[in-house]
Design a protein around this motif. Structure first.
Motif, PDB file in Angstrom:
ATOM      1  N   LEU A 172       0.853  -1.204   0.000  1.00 17.14           N
ATOM      2  CA  LEU A 172       0.000   0.000   0.000  1.00 17.14           C
ATOM      3  C   LEU A 172       0.879   1.240   0.000  1.00 17.14           C
ATOM      4  N   PHE A 173       0.559   2.178  -0.859  1.00 19.31           N
ATOM      5  CA  PHE A 173       1.332   3.422  -0.912  1.00 19.31           C
ATOM      6  C   PHE A 173       0.434   4.571  -0.467  1.00 19.31           C
ATOM      7  N   ILE A 174       0.905   5.352   0.502  1.00 24.45           N
ATOM      8  CA  ILE A 174       0.148   6.527   0.940  1.00 24.45           C
ATOM      9  C   ILE A 174       0.820   7.756   0.329  1.00 24.45           C
ATOM     10  N   ALA A 175       0.049   8.500  -0.444  1.00 23.02           N
ATOM     11  CA  ALA A 175       0.604   9.664  -1.153  1.00 23.02           C
ATOM     12  C   ALA A 175       0.019  10.954  -0.582  1.00 23.02           C
ATOM     13  N   PRO A 176       0.798  12.037  -0.613  1.00 24.80           N
ATOM     14  CA  PRO A 176       0.224  13.339  -0.231  1.00 24.80           C
ATOM     15  C   PRO A 176      -0.622  13.844  -1.398  1.00 24.80           C
ATOM     16  N   PRO A 177      -1.518  14.798  -1.158  1.00 24.89           N
ATOM     17  CA  PRO A 177      -2.310  15.317  -2.290  1.00 24.89           C
ATOM     18  C   PRO A 177      -1.441  16.047  -3.307  1.00 24.89           C
ATOM     19  N   SER A 178      -0.314  16.631  -2.858  1.00 25.06           N
ATOM     20  CA  SER A 178       0.598  17.336  -3.779  1.00 25.06           C
ATOM     21  C   SER A 178       1.969  17.477  -3.112  1.00 25.06           C
ATOM     22  N   ILE A 179       2.976  17.809  -3.920  1.00 22.57           N
ATOM     23  CA  ILE A 179       4.331  18.027  -3.373  1.00 22.57           C
ATOM     24  C   ILE A 179       4.346  19.275  -2.474  1.00 22.57           C
TER      25      ILE A 179
ATOM     26  N   ALA B 125       5.313   4.442  -6.821  1.00 23.15           N
ATOM     27  CA  ALA B 125       4.005   3.952  -6.359  1.00 23.15           C
ATOM     28  C   ALA B 125       3.378   3.017  -7.391  1.00 23.15           C
ATOM     29  N   LYS B 126       3.855   3.085  -8.642  1.00 19.02           N
ATOM     30  CA  LYS B 126       3.284   2.210  -9.679  1.00 19.02           C
ATOM     31  C   LYS B 126       3.545   0.733  -9.389  1.00 19.02           C
ATOM     32  N   TYR B 127       4.527   0.423  -8.549  1.00 15.35           N
ATOM     33  CA  TYR B 127       4.802  -0.976  -8.203  1.00 15.35           C
ATOM     34  C   TYR B 127       3.889  -1.475  -7.081  1.00 15.35           C
ATOM     35  N   TYR B 128       3.085  -0.577  -6.526  1.00 14.95           N
ATOM     36  CA  TYR B 128       2.273  -0.932  -5.360  1.00 14.95           C
ATOM     37  C   TYR B 128       0.901  -1.452  -5.775  1.00 14.95           C
ATOM     38  N   ASP B 129       0.280  -2.237  -4.891  1.00 14.05           N
ATOM     39  CA  ASP B 129      -1.051  -2.780  -5.191  1.00 14.05           C
ATOM     40  C   ASP B 129      -2.134  -1.725  -5.022  1.00 14.05           C
ATOM     41  N   TYR B 130      -1.926  -0.802  -4.076  1.00 16.09           N
ATOM     42  CA  TYR B 130      -2.926   0.244  -3.803  1.00 16.09           C
ATOM     43  C   TYR B 130      -2.220   1.580  -3.585  1.00 16.09           C
ATOM     44  N   ILE B 131      -2.854   2.659  -4.058  1.00 13.64           N
ATOM     45  CA  ILE B 131      -2.362   4.011  -3.758  1.00 13.64           C
ATOM     46  C   ILE B 131      -3.491   4.756  -3.045  1.00 13.64           C
ATOM     47  N   ILE B 132      -3.200   5.243  -1.854  1.00 13.84           N
ATOM     48  CA  ILE B 132      -4.212   5.960  -1.072  1.00 13.84           C
ATOM     49  C   ILE B 132      -3.724   7.394  -0.874  1.00 13.84           C
ATOM     50  N   ILE B 133      -4.559   8.339  -1.289  1.00 14.80           N
ATOM     51  CA  ILE B 133      -4.180   9.757  -1.148  1.00 14.80           C
ATOM     52  C   ILE B 133      -4.587  10.226   0.250  1.00 14.80           C
ATOM     53  N   ASN B 134      -3.615  10.757   0.980  1.00 16.22           N
ATOM     54  CA  ASN B 134      -3.942  11.280   2.306  1.00 16.22           C
ATOM     55  C   ASN B 134      -4.189  12.775   2.216  1.00 16.22           C
ATOM     56  N   GLY B 135      -5.406  13.112   1.733  1.00 19.72           N
ATOM     57  CA  GLY B 135      -5.824  14.507   1.701  1.00 19.72           C
ATOM     58  C   GLY B 135      -6.599  14.765   2.979  1.00 19.72           C
ATOM     59  N   GLU B 136      -7.666  13.989   3.138  1.00 17.70           N
ATOM     60  CA  GLU B 136      -8.482  14.115   4.347  1.00 17.70           C
ATOM     61  C   GLU B 136      -8.178  12.904   5.225  1.00 17.70           C
ATOM     62  N   LEU B 137      -7.707  13.165   6.439  1.00 18.93           N
ATOM     63  CA  LEU B 137      -7.189  12.093   7.297  1.00 18.93           C
ATOM     64  C   LEU B 137      -8.194  10.963   7.542  1.00 18.93           C
ATOM     65  N   GLU B 138      -9.437  11.315   7.880  1.00 16.12           N
ATOM     66  CA  GLU B 138     -10.425  10.267   8.205  1.00 16.12           C
ATOM     67  C   GLU B 138     -10.658   9.337   7.015  1.00 16.12           C
ATOM     68  N   LYS B 139     -10.661   9.916   5.809  1.00 12.18           N
ATOM     69  CA  LYS B 139     -10.891   9.125   4.587  1.00 12.18           C
ATOM     70  C   LYS B 139      -9.705   8.180   4.373  1.00 12.18           C
ATOM     71  N   ALA B 140      -8.484   8.692   4.586  1.00  3.23           N
ATOM     72  CA  ALA B 140      -7.294   7.846   4.392  1.00  3.23           C
ATOM     73  C   ALA B 140      -7.301   6.691   5.402  1.00  3.23           C
ATOM     74  N   ILE B 141      -7.682   6.969   6.646  1.00  6.47           N
ATOM     75  CA  ILE B 141      -7.734   5.916   7.677  1.00  6.47           C
ATOM     76  C   ILE B 141      -8.742   4.852   7.257  1.00  6.47           C
TER      77      ILE B 141
END
Ligand code: 5GP
Length: 201
Positions: free
Chosen positions: A119-126, A158-174
């Protein structure tokens, strides 16, 4: 007994993965976290044996020579590695184990354990990542700049990962991370193990 599921979570420094992983209900999800070893300095509030096993470089290199490290990397000048003793027995006992490691480690784990879920957790932007690193105020400007350029490289992986989750809104990412882990635990990939478990219990 079924072998446990190995879950790898990666994401650039400052993407909030520590916060997300601190908030998911690991007891409800039935997860244990493997504590990595590192040679970096302890940050304020961190505890030896809880956040990391903090080692001297010579101690870390001794563990590598003794083959006690499953995977390791040098990141921003410090060693970080997964200790075999934190992972292998637990998986063999059927426990699900979560590793929080960077992308090279993630790729190595996938090579060594093809059943691992990545699982890859990404920020919404740099820009947002840089803002969060500054707000954390635990690193010097030089280290922040290093971590931002490292982040760009990591996000490309992140392209090697099975899932990419954007951590924009914390509750949604959790909620997304918890849902992925729940789904993987009951996924088709695990069905043989689940059937054996049902028949043997
Ligand atoms: P930090 O210094 O912010 O705690 O961690 C820096 C980076 O090292 C993070 O991306 C973290 O996920 C990664 N990391 C932590 N432990 C390990 C490990 O055991 N192996 C690898 N490959 N990376 C790790």
């Amino acid at each position: 007994m079924r072998k446990g599921l190995l879950i790898v979570v990666s994401g650039p420094s400052g993407c909030g993965k520590g916060t997300v992983l601190g908030k998911i209900d690991k007891d409800k999800l039935g997860l244990c976290y493997a504590v990595s070893a590192t040679t970096r300095a302890m940050r304020e509030g961190e505890v030896d044996g809880v956040n990391y096993h903090y080692l001297q470089e010579s101690q870390f290199e001794k563990l590598i020579a003794e083959d006690k490290v499953l995977e390791y990397t040098k990141y921003c000048g410090n060693y970080y590695g997964t200790l075999r003793e934190e992972v292998e027995n637990r998986l063999a006992q059927g426990q699900d184990v979560l590793l929080e490691i960077e992308v090279d480690g993630g790729k190595n784990v996938k090579r060594l354990c093809p059943d691992a879920v990545l699982l890859f957790i990404a920020p919404p932007s740099i820009q947002e990542l840089e803002r969060r690193l500054r707000k954390r105020a635990t690193e010097t400007e030089k280290v922040i700049a290093e971590r931002v350029s490292q982040a760009e490289r990591e996000i490309k992986c992140a392209k090697y990962y099975d899932y990419i989750i954007i951590n924009g809104e914390l509750e949604k990412a959790i909620s997304d991370v918890s849902s992925v882990i729940t789904a993987e635990k009951i996924s088709a990939q695990n069905k043989e193990k689940i059937i054996v478990e049902v028949l043997n219990s």
